[in-house]
Design a protein around this motif. Structure first.
Motif, short mmCIF file in Angstrom:
data_model
loop_
_atom_site.label_atom_id
_atom_site.label_comp_id
_atom_site.label_asym_id
_atom_site.label_seq_id
_atom_site.Cartn_x
_atom_site.Cartn_y
_atom_site.Cartn_z
N UNK A 137 -4.19 13.97 -11.63
CA UNK A 137 -4.61 13.31 -10.40
C UNK A 137 -5.45 12.11 -10.80
N UNK A 138 -5.21 10.99 -10.17
CA UNK A 138 -6.04 9.83 -10.48
C UNK A 138 -5.35 8.54 -10.12
N UNK A 139 -6.03 7.47 -10.41
CA UNK A 139 -5.51 6.14 -10.09
C UNK A 139 -4.35 5.78 -11.00
N UNK A 140 -3.36 5.15 -10.41
CA UNK A 140 -2.22 4.65 -11.16
C UNK A 140 -2.20 3.13 -11.12
N UNK A 141 -2.51 2.56 -9.95
CA UNK A 141 -2.45 1.12 -9.74
C UNK A 141 -3.85 0.53 -9.63
N UNK A 142 -3.98 -0.71 -10.05
CA UNK A 142 -5.21 -1.46 -9.82
C UNK A 142 -5.32 -1.78 -8.33
N UNK A 143 -6.52 -2.05 -7.87
CA UNK A 143 -6.69 -2.46 -6.47
C UNK A 143 -6.11 -3.84 -6.27
N UNK A 144 -5.65 -4.08 -5.06
CA UNK A 144 -5.14 -5.40 -4.70
C UNK A 144 -3.76 -5.69 -5.27
N UNK A 151 0.82 -1.22 0.00
CA UNK A 151 0.00 0.00 0.00
C UNK A 151 0.85 1.26 0.00
N UNK A 152 1.92 1.26 0.80
CA UNK A 152 2.82 2.42 0.84
C UNK A 152 3.52 2.59 -0.51
N UNK A 153 3.97 1.48 -1.12
CA UNK A 153 4.59 1.54 -2.45
C UNK A 153 3.64 2.16 -3.46
N UNK A 209 4.02 9.71 -9.87
CA UNK A 209 3.56 9.64 -11.26
C UNK A 209 2.59 10.78 -11.55
N UNK A 210 1.64 11.01 -10.67
CA UNK A 210 0.67 12.09 -10.89
C UNK A 210 1.34 13.46 -10.87
N UNK A 211 2.34 13.65 -10.04
CA UNK A 211 3.06 14.93 -10.03
C UNK A 211 3.81 15.12 -11.35
N UNK A 212 4.44 14.06 -11.82
CA UNK A 212 5.19 14.14 -13.09
C UNK A 212 4.26 14.42 -14.27
N UNK A 213 3.09 13.82 -14.26
CA UNK A 213 2.13 14.00 -15.35
C UNK A 213 1.22 15.20 -15.15
#
Length: 111
Positions: free
Chosen positions: A55-62, A38-40, A48-52
Motif C-alpha cells: 500500500x502506498x503512493x505510486x504517482x507523484x502529485x500533479x 486523477x481517475x487514471x 500496482x499495489x494489489x500486484x505488489x
C-alpha cells in the motif's frame, strides 16, 4: 487501458516509461483533465499495489499537460510520444518496447 476509465474521453496513444507516463487524450465534454488524470492515477495505483501486495503512493502529485493547438499535427505528437523509449535508449525500435499503444496501430504492424 480499460475503456471505462476514460468515459467520454478518448486515449489515442500512450507510453509507460520507467519513471513516468505519457498519453495523448481527446478530452470529452463531461469531465476536466484533472478528473480524468486523477481517475487514471487512482485506478492504476490500486492495481500496482494489489500486484505488489503493498500500500502506498505510486504517482507523484500533479501532472504536466500541453493542449494541442489547431496547427499542431496530432499524428506527429503521437509518434513523438511512442518514440520516447527509443530516444531514452531503452530499445532500438518502438516495436521492441512492450508498454505503449496507439489507436492508429493494429497489433501486427507496430513499429
Amino acid at each position: 487501458m480499460r475503456p471505462e476509465l476514460w468515459r467520454d474521453s478518448r486515449l489515442t496513444c500512450w507510453v509507460l516509461m520507467p519513471d513516468h507516463w505519457h498519453g495523448l487524450l481527446q478530452l470529452g465534454a463531461s469531465e476536466s483533465l484533472g478528473t480524468v488524470v486523477g481517475r487514471l492515477k487512482a485506478r492504476t495505483a490500486l492495481a500496482v499495489n494489489a500486484e505488489r501486495a503493498c500500500d502506498g503512493s505510486v504517482w507523484a502529485e500533479g501532472f504536466h499537460d500541453h493542449a494541442l493547438r489547431s496547427e499542431e499535427d496530432v499524428l506527429a505528437c503521437a509518434r513523438y510520444i511512442v518514440r520516447n523509449p527509443v530516444r531514452a535508449g531503452l530499445v532500438r525500435r518502438v516495436a521492441d518496447y512492450p508498454f505503449w499503444d496507439a489507436i492508429w496501430i493494429d497489433g501486427e504492424n507496430r513499429g
